[in-house]
Design an enzyme around this catalytic site. Sequence first.
Site, PDB file in Angstrom:
ATOM      1  N   ARG A 197      49.398  36.870  22.878  1.00  0.00           N
ATOM      2  CA  ARG A 197      49.414  37.547  23.905  1.00  0.00           C
ATOM      3  C   ARG A 197      50.533  38.344  24.237  1.00  0.00           C
ATOM      4  NH1 ARG A 197      46.927  36.175  29.040  1.00  0.00           N
ATOM      5  NH2 ARG A 197      46.616  34.063  28.069  1.00  0.00           N
ATOM      6  N   CYS A 239      25.609  45.278  36.886  1.00  0.00           N
ATOM      7  CA  CYS A 239      24.699  44.712  38.015  1.00  0.00           C
ATOM      8  C   CYS A 239      25.213  43.047  38.316  1.00  0.00           C
ATOM      9  CB  CYS A 239      23.391  44.899  37.468  1.00  0.00           C
ATOM     10  SG  CYS A 239      22.098  44.227  38.891  1.00  0.00           S
TER      11      CYS A 239
END
Length: 442
Positions: free
Chosen positions: A297, A365
Site C-alpha cells: 500500500r 444497482c
Amino acid sequence: MNERETLKINSLGHLEIGGADAVDLAKEFGTPLYVFDETHIRNMMRVYKRTIENEYDGNGQVLYASKAFSCKAVYAIANDENIGVDVVSGGEFYTALKAGFPANRIYMHGNNKLFRELEYAVENGIGNIVVDSYSEADILNGIAAQHGVKQNVLIRTNPGIEAHTHAFVQTARTDSKFGFSINDGAAEEITRHVLTKKNLVLKGYHCHIGSQIFEKQSFVLAAEKVMDFIAKMKKSLGFEAAELNIGGGFGVWYTDEDPKLKLCDYADYLKALIDAVKSKAKEHGLNKPYLLIEPGRSIVGEAGVTLYTVGAIKDIPGIKKYVAVDGGMFDNPRYALYQSKYTVILADRANEKCTERVTVAGKCCESGDLIAVDVPLPEAKIGNILAVLTTGAYNYSMASNYNRNFIPAAVLVKDGKAEYIVKPQTYEDIVRNDVIPGRLKK
C-alpha cells in the site's frame, strides 16, 4: 491533499499527476480511469531499499506486496529497481513471470494455497514459499520431492500484536486465520514439523501484523517478539533462523485524519524496526537475520488517483446531496467493505473553495454503492471531472465486473506522458467466457 512535486494543483487550477493535467487525461483516455504516478512508485521502492542498505548493511531485501496492485508494468518497475515481490496466488505469480520478473526473487503467501499453485511455483523455481499450515508443509514437501528440488520456506508466525486498524485488516490477532501463534506453542510445533521434511529448507520466519498502521511501536514490538522466538528456537531445537520477514503494513494518507508522511518518515519507520532487530540479535547472541519487508500500500497507494465524470446530482433538502459518477463499487469496493474514507476533489476546479458536503455515489444497482460519504466539494456540475485520491492500492486489485460494468483502464504517468498499463475493456471482454449450452440454443 498530501501534495508533492508529482501531485499538485497547476496554474490552471487543475489537478496535476506526474506532470500531466488530470483534465487532459480524462479527455484522452476517458473515465473512470486509474492513474498511477511512476515517479512516486519508484521513490517509495528506493527509500525502503536505501534504508536497508544504510541501516542494515544491505543485509536484506524489499519485497513489493503485489496484492496491493498487480499488473505486468508494476512488476517491470520492481525488477528495474532490483527489489523482490511477494505474490498470493498463482495468477499473481504468472503475471510476474510474464513480465520477466526473476522467479528466485519471488515469495509466495496464502493461508490456503492450492495444489496447482504450489506445483506451478515449484516448477518455475520460486524463491521462497511462506508455509501457513501443516497440510501445506506436507503437500509442498511431496511436490518438491517429485521435482527433485529442495524448496526454501518460511513459517508464518502470529506474534499476537494488536495493530490499531480496521479489524478486517488485522492479521496478528490470536484468532486470525493467518500464521501460527508464538504465545501458545503452535509456532514451535510447526517448526519441529517442517524441520523433519527432507525436501523443505526452513530459512526462517514471517510475520505481518496488519495494514494501514502508523504506530512505529507496533512494528517494533512484533520484531522484538519474533526475535525472542528465534532465540528460543535456537536454544530448544538448535535451529537459528537465517531470514526474518517482518511483513509490511505501513500506513498512507487518505484524508486529513491521517498523518501526511514524507519519504523520510517511511525511512524512520523502517529504521526503528531495524534497530529493534539489531538490538535483539545482540541481546540473544544471534546472527543478524537476512531481513525482508513487504510494503505494498505504501508503495502504490498514494501513487494512484481515480478519475470520474460527474453525472446525476440528487439533492434531498435537509438530508443529503448525492453526486453520482460513472464508476462505483465495481472499481472501488473499499467503502462497501471497510467504510474507507477518501479525499475527493473536482480535478477541473481543484483550487475552488468547498461550499457543500456531499456523498459520492456510483452507478451500480446497490444502495450501498458509495465511494465517499459527507465530503466537502465546490458545487459540482454534470460533466465535472472528479478525482478520488490515494486509490492505488486495493482498488484495481479488488475491482469486478459487477452489473457487467467495465473494470477501468489504468495509465502510468511520468514527466507528463501517460501510457496504458491496463487496456480498456470492451463488451466482448465481458461475455468472452460465457457459454450457452446446446440444449438452450434455439
